[in-house]
Design a protein around this motif. Structure first.
Motif, short mmCIF file in Angstrom:
data_model
loop_
_atom_site.label_atom_id
_atom_site.label_comp_id
_atom_site.label_asym_id
_atom_site.label_seq_id
_atom_site.Cartn_x
_atom_site.Cartn_y
_atom_site.Cartn_z
N PHE A 23 46.95 65.75 21.97
CA PHE A 23 47.54 64.43 21.80
C PHE A 23 46.96 63.81 20.54
O PHE A 23 45.76 63.89 20.29
CB PHE A 23 47.20 63.53 23.00
CG PHE A 23 47.62 64.14 24.32
CD1 PHE A 23 48.90 63.97 24.80
CD2 PHE A 23 46.72 64.90 25.05
CE1 PHE A 23 49.28 64.54 26.01
CE2 PHE A 23 47.08 65.47 26.26
CZ PHE A 23 48.38 65.29 26.75
N VAL A 24 47.80 63.17 19.74
CA VAL A 24 47.38 62.54 18.49
C VAL A 24 47.81 61.08 18.52
O VAL A 24 48.94 60.77 18.90
CB VAL A 24 48.01 63.25 17.27
CG1 VAL A 24 47.58 62.59 15.97
CG2 VAL A 24 47.66 64.73 17.25
N GLU A 25 46.88 60.20 18.14
CA GLU A 25 47.23 58.78 18.06
C GLU A 25 46.38 58.10 16.98
O GLU A 25 45.34 58.63 16.58
CB GLU A 25 47.04 58.08 19.41
CG GLU A 25 45.62 58.03 19.90
CD GLU A 25 45.49 57.31 21.23
OE1 GLU A 25 46.18 56.30 21.47
OE2 GLU A 25 44.67 57.75 22.04
N GLU A 26 46.84 56.97 16.53
CA GLU A 26 46.08 56.15 15.58
C GLU A 26 45.65 54.90 16.33
O GLU A 26 46.46 54.25 16.98
CB GLU A 26 46.94 55.78 14.37
CG GLU A 26 47.24 56.97 13.49
CD GLU A 26 48.04 56.61 12.25
OE1 GLU A 26 48.24 55.41 11.97
OE2 GLU A 26 48.49 57.54 11.55
N ILE A 27 44.35 54.58 16.23
CA ILE A 27 43.81 53.44 16.95
C ILE A 27 42.87 52.64 16.06
O ILE A 27 42.36 53.16 15.07
CB ILE A 27 43.06 53.87 18.23
CG1 ILE A 27 41.87 54.79 17.87
CG2 ILE A 27 43.99 54.53 19.22
CD1 ILE A 27 40.97 55.10 19.04
N GLU A 28 42.66 51.38 16.41
CA GLU A 28 41.66 50.53 15.76
C GLU A 28 40.57 50.25 16.77
O GLU A 28 40.84 49.68 17.83
CB GLU A 28 42.29 49.21 15.29
CG GLU A 28 43.09 49.35 14.04
CD GLU A 28 43.52 47.99 13.48
OE1 GLU A 28 42.80 46.99 13.71
OE2 GLU A 28 44.57 47.95 12.84
N ILE A 29 39.36 50.69 16.46
CA ILE A 29 38.22 50.50 17.35
C ILE A 29 36.98 50.24 16.51
O ILE A 29 36.95 50.51 15.31
CB ILE A 29 37.97 51.71 18.26
CG1 ILE A 29 37.81 52.99 17.42
CG2 ILE A 29 39.06 51.87 19.29
CD1 ILE A 29 37.37 54.19 18.20
N GLU A 30 35.97 49.72 17.17
CA GLU A 30 34.70 49.46 16.48
C GLU A 30 33.85 50.72 16.44
O GLU A 30 33.26 51.04 15.43
CB GLU A 30 33.95 48.34 17.22
CG GLU A 30 32.82 47.75 16.41
CD GLU A 30 33.27 47.06 15.13
OE1 GLU A 30 32.59 47.25 14.11
OE2 GLU A 30 34.28 46.35 15.14
N GLU A 31 33.79 51.45 17.58
CA GLU A 31 32.89 52.59 17.70
C GLU A 31 33.54 53.70 18.53
O GLU A 31 33.91 53.46 19.69
CB GLU A 31 31.58 52.13 18.35
CG GLU A 31 30.60 53.20 18.64
CD GLU A 31 30.16 53.97 17.41
OE1 GLU A 31 30.10 55.20 17.49
OE2 GLU A 31 29.90 53.33 16.37
N PRO A 32 33.67 54.93 17.99
CA PRO A 32 34.28 56.03 18.74
C PRO A 32 33.59 56.33 20.08
O PRO A 32 34.26 56.62 21.07
CB PRO A 32 34.16 57.22 17.78
CG PRO A 32 34.17 56.60 16.43
CD PRO A 32 33.40 55.32 16.59
N GLU A 33 32.27 56.24 20.13
CA GLU A 33 31.56 56.56 21.37
C GLU A 33 31.95 55.59 22.49
O GLU A 33 32.11 55.98 23.65
CB GLU A 33 30.06 56.55 21.15
CG GLU A 33 29.29 57.15 22.30
CD GLU A 33 27.88 57.54 21.93
OE1 GLU A 33 27.17 57.98 22.83
OE2 GLU A 33 27.48 57.40 20.75
N ALA A 34 32.13 54.32 22.16
CA ALA A 34 32.55 53.33 23.16
C ALA A 34 33.96 53.66 23.67
O ALA A 34 34.25 53.49 24.86
CB ALA A 34 32.52 51.93 22.55
#
Length: 75
Positions: A23-34
């Motif tokens: 699965f491929v998506e584009e996201i806006e996040i602060e931290e990948p681990e979270a």
């Protein structure tokens, strides 16, 4: 917030079938681990984090005895 392309792979447990769900998506996040912790919240999960030379952050995840991988590449 940073923008990432996330590739989530679920590896098939069948020994004769090497295909995997991707699965491929584009996201806006602060931290990948979270993001990973939230995605698998409430499940027994273990993971290993690796940062590649190009900056891609890779999480090798095991939950419910299924191997998965989430790769985060900053856009």
């Amino acid at each position: 917030m940073k923008e990432y392309e996330v590739i989530w792979e679920i590896f098939n447990k069948c020994p004769r079938n090497q295909m995997r769900d991707v699965f491929v998506e584009e996201i806006e996040i602060e931290e990948p681990e979270a993001y990973v912790k939230e995605k698998f919240k409430g499940k027994e999960v273990s993971y290993e984090k690796t940062v590649l030379e190009d900056g891609t952050v890779v999480f090798d995840i095991v939950t419910s005895q299924i191997k998965q991988r989430c790769s985060f590449t900053e856009i």
